[in-house]
Structure formats: structure tokens, C-alpha cells
Design a protein around this motif. Structure first.
Motif, PDB file in Angstrom:
ATOM      1  N   THR A  24     -25.124  12.196 -44.384  1.00 25.63           N
ATOM      2  CA  THR A  24     -25.821  13.472 -44.190  1.00 25.63           C
ATOM      3  C   THR A  24     -26.570  13.916 -45.431  1.00 25.63           C
ATOM      4  N   HIS A  25     -27.579  14.774 -45.191  1.00 22.73           N
ATOM      5  CA  HIS A  25     -28.268  15.495 -46.272  1.00 22.73           C
ATOM      6  C   HIS A  25     -27.753  16.926 -46.305  1.00 22.73           C
ATOM      7  N   ASP A  26     -27.002  17.260 -45.252  1.00 24.72           N
ATOM      8  CA  ASP A  26     -26.589  18.647 -45.046  1.00 24.72           C
ATOM      9  C   ASP A  26     -25.310  18.907 -45.858  1.00 24.72           C
ATOM     10  N   MET A  27     -25.488  19.438 -47.075  1.00 26.52           N
ATOM     11  CA  MET A  27     -24.341  19.586 -47.977  1.00 26.52           C
ATOM     12  C   MET A  27     -23.284  20.570 -47.460  1.00 26.52           C
ATOM     13  N   THR A  65     -22.296  20.999 -44.469  1.00 27.28           N
ATOM     14  CA  THR A  65     -21.477  20.245 -43.512  1.00 27.28           C
ATOM     15  C   THR A  65     -20.591  19.241 -44.241  1.00 27.28           C
ATOM     16  N   ALA A  66     -21.181  18.528 -45.213  1.00 26.41           N
ATOM     17  CA  ALA A  66     -20.389  17.550 -45.979  1.00 26.41           C
ATOM     18  C   ALA A  66     -19.218  18.251 -46.665  1.00 26.41           C
ATOM     19  N   ASP A  78     -13.414  14.728 -47.037  1.00 28.45           N
ATOM     20  CA  ASP A  78     -12.352  14.729 -48.044  1.00 28.45           C
ATOM     21  C   ASP A  78     -12.897  14.213 -49.372  1.00 28.45           C
ATOM     22  N   ARG A  79     -13.778  13.237 -49.286  1.00 28.19           N
ATOM     23  CA  ARG A  79     -14.369  12.650 -50.489  1.00 28.19           C
ATOM     24  C   ARG A  79     -15.846  12.421 -50.255  1.00 28.19           C
ATOM     25  N   ALA A 121     -21.839   8.307 -58.081  1.00 25.96           N
ATOM     26  CA  ALA A 121     -20.602   9.080 -58.275  1.00 25.96           C
ATOM     27  C   ALA A 121     -19.783   9.024 -57.005  1.00 25.96           C
ATOM     28  N   GLN A 122     -18.472   9.069 -57.133  1.00 29.54           N
ATOM     29  CA  GLN A 122     -17.630   9.204 -55.940  1.00 29.54           C
ATOM     30  C   GLN A 122     -16.324   9.902 -56.282  1.00 29.54           C
ATOM     31  N   GLY A 123     -15.785  10.611 -55.298  1.00 29.18           N
ATOM     32  CA  GLY A 123     -14.547  11.354 -55.494  1.00 29.18           C
ATOM     33  C   GLY A 123     -14.562  12.608 -54.656  1.00 29.18           C
ATOM     34  N   THR A 124     -13.690  13.559 -55.008  1.00 30.32           N
ATOM     35  CA  THR A 124     -13.688  14.828 -54.277  1.00 30.32           C
ATOM     36  C   THR A 124     -14.936  15.611 -54.677  1.00 30.32           C
ATOM     37  N   LEU A 125     -15.218  16.668 -53.968  1.00 32.82           N
ATOM     38  CA  LEU A 125     -16.414  17.469 -54.252  1.00 32.82           C
ATOM     39  C   LEU A 125     -16.431  17.899 -55.722  1.00 32.82           C
TER      40      LEU A 125
END
Lengths: 241, 257
Positions: free
Chosen positions: A194-197, A199-200, A205-206, A217-221
Motif C-alpha cells: 500500500t501507499h496508504d500509510m 491503513t498500513a 504489525d511490521r 528499513a524494516q521493523g515496527t512502525l
């Protein structure tokens, strides 16, 4: 569990992915985010064998699917539901027939039981009364909900969402978010492109942020937001770069 | 370089067509068969094409009888009109004109419908749900052409000859009974089957390229139009060029038997 390891993909001279690796644990919802053209949907399509990676491995539920042919992919595809951006509903079939399609194809359910299941599914997705209309007669939001309802008919263990809220008004976006959260609560493992932050942020969860063919980058918000690259923070906050 | 690109395109097309044909043969005899989809397609290809095919056949038969009649009258050969027209209709014009009409109507329809399904991701959805677009989309269309085209051609042959008989009787002042008797005494089963068997090849020339061009659409709705045009052009050329070689083949078989 879904595992993607060293995923490479190019189209002609354009190298889209240069070694992407991530995992999604059972029951988790992973958000795949990034600017337009970074190849988020390509990864999603590859997870169900609609595209083949040039290099790398994709493992779903313990089965390495890279290298499987169309016939060998059938068993995996029964477990994985793909929600297409435009719904991808069969326009020559009614809503009822669209929902009945996966059941008719993969099981020997009798018509009475099938009708009951379809009507109950329509009710659950707030689509009651629309069973005998054609997809073209529905609004965009309803088409997306029918797409999700159809994908859920086989009770999948994995759901891949490709821009499920693109082009929707805030009310329909909220409905789709609630549907995703409801499915997540049933233990479904999912990936959301998605581009819809908003909603994300509401359902994932991640997050995995893709940039220039790699994971930036990856992980929690909070973890993703704390990255040093200012572009990521701007993307998440919806600011112009 | 345009020359290299042309040959690459040709190789890609004929290679793709061969692979599609191979998959159609394999998938027809394995797994689930969609009878309802086949009957739907027979209705589209056969029943709904019938008026167009019969009008074409009647007018072709009438025009041929008129032209041969007027032309041969100068040499006192008007009596040969039934023989000539009947043979041409059965051996060449019946199968070729019927197939060209079906290629224009059905080939275009197949390519545009399948191409639109690709663009709107319906083909992807079929695959994503663990089902086969070859079994659901291609096979019913190919088989419908293989079943309907010979029947359409048989009907066109009858109507074409009736059209020529009508012109012979009312325009060329030939006796109707004489005309009919001449047709029946001239044509043999060999003449009939040399045209009839061609239609199975023509059915493949119509259905396979049309499905192939539809399935290979990638760049949106503009390409659907291009695929539709290609389906009709390529199908028609394959029918016309293939007709010569098939005529030659059946002629050789006919002389051996």
C-alpha cells in the motif's frame, strides 16, 4: 510462514529488485511500502507464482514455490488468497457466481450448501442484496469488498492485499481496514502492499520499506520511523520529498 | 534493426502458437472439462454466426452463377455453370469464405475479450485461484471452432448452391431440375470432403492466433485493439495461404486414393 530470500527481478534492462529478503510469521500482517514503481506488487505477484523471480527463493508454508509449474502451484494457491488492486472480478459473472467460483472449482459442495455459504459471506462483508448484480453495476468500494469476499471463500491461511484501499473514500477505506483486522484476528497471515500509510499503520504489525530495489528499513512502525534516511520519515508522515 | 526484429517477432509468434497448441492438446485430455463453457462458445461461434455465413454463401453462389453464366454464354458454355459453381463452392469458396467470415467475427471477439480479461487482471485471478485460463478460456473456444466451423461450412455449401440454382433458373433461363441434377451428378464425396476437411485446419487458424494475441496483451487497452486487428489479419492470411497448400495436399491424397 512466508519467507523471501535474496529476491532478484528485472524487466528488460530495468533491475527492479536487487536481493530482497524478509519473513512473515504466522498470524502476522506485514506492510510492504515504498514509492511508486519500486516493485511492491511484483513481490506480491511472485508470492503466488504469477511472476517468477530471476534469482532467489520464496517459501510458503514450508514449500519452496520458485520453480514450481502451474499445476504444482495449485495446492499453494488454494491456501493463498490474492486481493487484486482493481478487484479482478469476472465481469461476465454475477457477484454470486464470482463468490461461488473458487468453491465450484475446488470442492464438490452441493448447490444448496454453496448458496448458503455465498449468502452468508455476502452478509458478513455487508454486501447482502447484491448477489445477482454484475460487478460493473457496483461502486469501487463494493467491488473491492466483493474481491476480498471471493478470496476468503476458501478460508485461506495467507492473504496478499495489493493496494486494497487505493481510490476509495474514507468510509470505504475504514470498512476495508476493519475487514483486514477482522481477518487478522482469525489468525490469517497477510502481506499488505500500500501507499496508504494510515491503513498500513492501522493494520500492520511490521513494515518493510523498499527503495531502489532493496529493503531500506524494516521493523515496527517506530523502528522504521527511527531510521536515519529522511525519505522514510517523510513517506510515513505523508510529506512531499 | 527492423529486419532482425521482424524475424524475432515471427519466431516468437510461431513458437508461442506451437506451445499454446501443445498445451491445448495436453489439457483437453487431462483434469476437469468445462462442458457448459464449450456449449456457450458453440452458441457464439456456430449459432450466432449462421446468419452472416448464410448471407455470404447465398450471395457468393448467386454472383458466381451470374458471372459464369454471362461469361460462358458467349462461348455457348452456359450449361457448364452448375458444374463449375458447385465444384468451386464445395472445394474452395464454401470453406474459405465461411472461415474468413468466422475469422472476422469470432477471431476479433476472442482476442478482444481475452485481451480485456488480461488488462483487468481476470486472467491473473483465474490463475491465482488455482485454475487454468487454458482450460477455462482457450480450450472451449478452440473446440467450439473445431465443432462449429465444419457445420457452418456444410450449411454454407447448401445455401451457396441454392443461390446459384436460383440465379441459374431465373436469370440464366436454365431449367431448375436440370441445374439440380447437374450439381448432383457432378459433385462427388471426394469433392465434398476435400473442402470439408480443410475447415478443421481453418478452425485452428482462427482460434489459436486469436487466443494467443489476446493472452499476450500486456500494455493496456490500446494493445487490445492491436491484438484484435492482428487476430483477424493473421487468421485470414493463414486461411488464404493455408488453403493453397491444403488444396494441394488433398489433391495429392485424392490422386493416391
Amino acid at each position: 510462514m512466508i519467507k523471501v530470500h535474496d529476491f532478484h527481478k528485472s524487466f528488460g534492462d530495468k533491475l527492479v529488485h536487487k536481493g530482497v529478503s524478509f519473513e512473515v510469521q504466522k498470524g502476522e500482517c506485514l506492510g510492504l511500502i515504498g514509492g511508486s514503481g519500486v516493485g511492491k506488487s511484483v513481490i506480491l505477484r511472485s508470492l503466488i507464482g504469477l511472476e517468477k523471480p530471476d534469482r532467489g527463493l520464496i517459501e510458503i508454508d514450508g514449500v519452496i514455490i520458485t520453480g514450481l509449474n502451474e499445476r504444482e502451484l495449485v495446492d499453494i494457491r488454494k491456501k493463498v488468497a490474492y486481493i487484486f488492486q482493481g478487484g479482478a472480478l469476472f465481469d461476465s459473472m454475477t457477484v454470486f457466481e464470482n463468490l461461488a467460483y473458487p468453491i465450484r472449482e475446488h470442492s464438490k459442495t452441493n448447490e444448496a450448501a454453496l448458496t448458503e455459504k455465498v449468502l452468508s459471506q455476502l452478509q458478513q462483508f455487508g454486501l447482502q442484496g447484491s448477489e445477482y448484480v454484475y460487478p460493473a453495476q457496483l461502486s469501487g468500494g463494493m467491488q473491492k469488498r466483493v474481491g476480498i469476499a471471493r478470496a476468503m471463500m476458501m478460508n485461506p491461511e495467507f492473504v496478499l492485499y495489493d493496494e486494497p484501499t487505493a481510490g476509495l473514500d474514507p468510509f470505504n477505506t475504514k470498512k476495508i481496514q476493519e475487514l483486514i483486522l477482522h481477518l487478522k484476528s482469525t489468525g490469517v497471515t497477510s502481506i499488505l502492499v500500500t501507499h496508504d500509510m494510515p491503513t498500513a499503520m492501522a493494520v500492520c504489525d511490521r513494515l518493510v520499506f523498499l527503495l531502489n530495489g532493496r529493503i531500506e528499513a524494516q521493523g515496527t512502525l517506530a523502528e522504521v520511523k527511527s531510521e536515519s534516511n529522511p525519505l522514510i520519515k517523510k513517506f510515513i508522515d505523508g510529506e512531499a520529498s | 534493426m527492423p529486419f532482425v526484429k521482424f524475424w524475432n517477432d515471427q519466431l516468437e509468434f510461431y513458437g508461442g502458437l506451437t506451445l499454446l497448441f501443445k498445451q491445448v492438446i495436453h489439457d483437453t485430455f487431462s483434469g476437469k472439462f468445462y462442458w457448459r463453457l464449450l456449449f456457450d462458445q458453440i452458441l457464439q461461434v456456430g449459432v450466432k454466426s449462421l446468419p452472416l455465413v448464410l448471407i455470404t454463401a447465398a450471395s457468393t453462389g448467386m454472383v458466381m452463377a451470374l458471372q459464369f453464366g454471362v461469361g460462358l454464354e458467349k462461348f455457348g458454355g452456359k450449361l457448364y455453370v452448375p458444374k463449375l459453381v458447385a465444384l468451386i463452392i464445395l472445394r474452395e469458396m464454401g470453406p474459405v469464405f465461411t472461415s474468413l467470415m468466422v475469422a472476422a467475427r469470432i477471431g476479433a471477439g476472442f482476442a478482444s475479450e481475452i485481451g480485456s480479461m488480461v488488462v483487468t487482471q481476470q486472467i491473473d485471478a483465474i490463475r491465482a485461484m488455482g485454475t487454468s485460463p487454458i482450460k477455462r478460456i482457450v480450450i472451449p473456444r478452440v473446440l467450439a471452432c473445431l465443432i462449429a466451423l465444419p457445420i457452418l461450412t456444410a450449411s454454407a455449401n447448401i445455401v451457396g448452391n441454392l443461390g446459384s440454382l436460383w440465379v441459374g433458373a431465373y436469370e440464366l433461363d436454365l431449367d431448375g431440375n436440370f441445374y439440380l441434377l447437374k450439381i448432383l451428378s457432378t459433385v462427388t464425396l471426394k469433392d465434398y470432403f476435400s473442402g470439408f476437411f480443410k475447415t478443421f485446419f481453418f478452425a485452428l487458424f482462427i482460434a489459436l492466433p486469436a487466443c494467443y494475441f489476446g493472452l499476450t496483451v500486456t500494455k493496456g487497452t490500446k494493445e487490445v485493439g492491436i491484438a484484435t486487428t492482428k487476430a483477424v489479419v493473421v487468421g485470414s492470411i493463414m486461411i488464404l495461404v493455408g488453403n493453397y497448400f491444403l488444396s494441394k495436399l488433398f489433391w495429392i491424397i485424392g490422386t493416391v486414393l
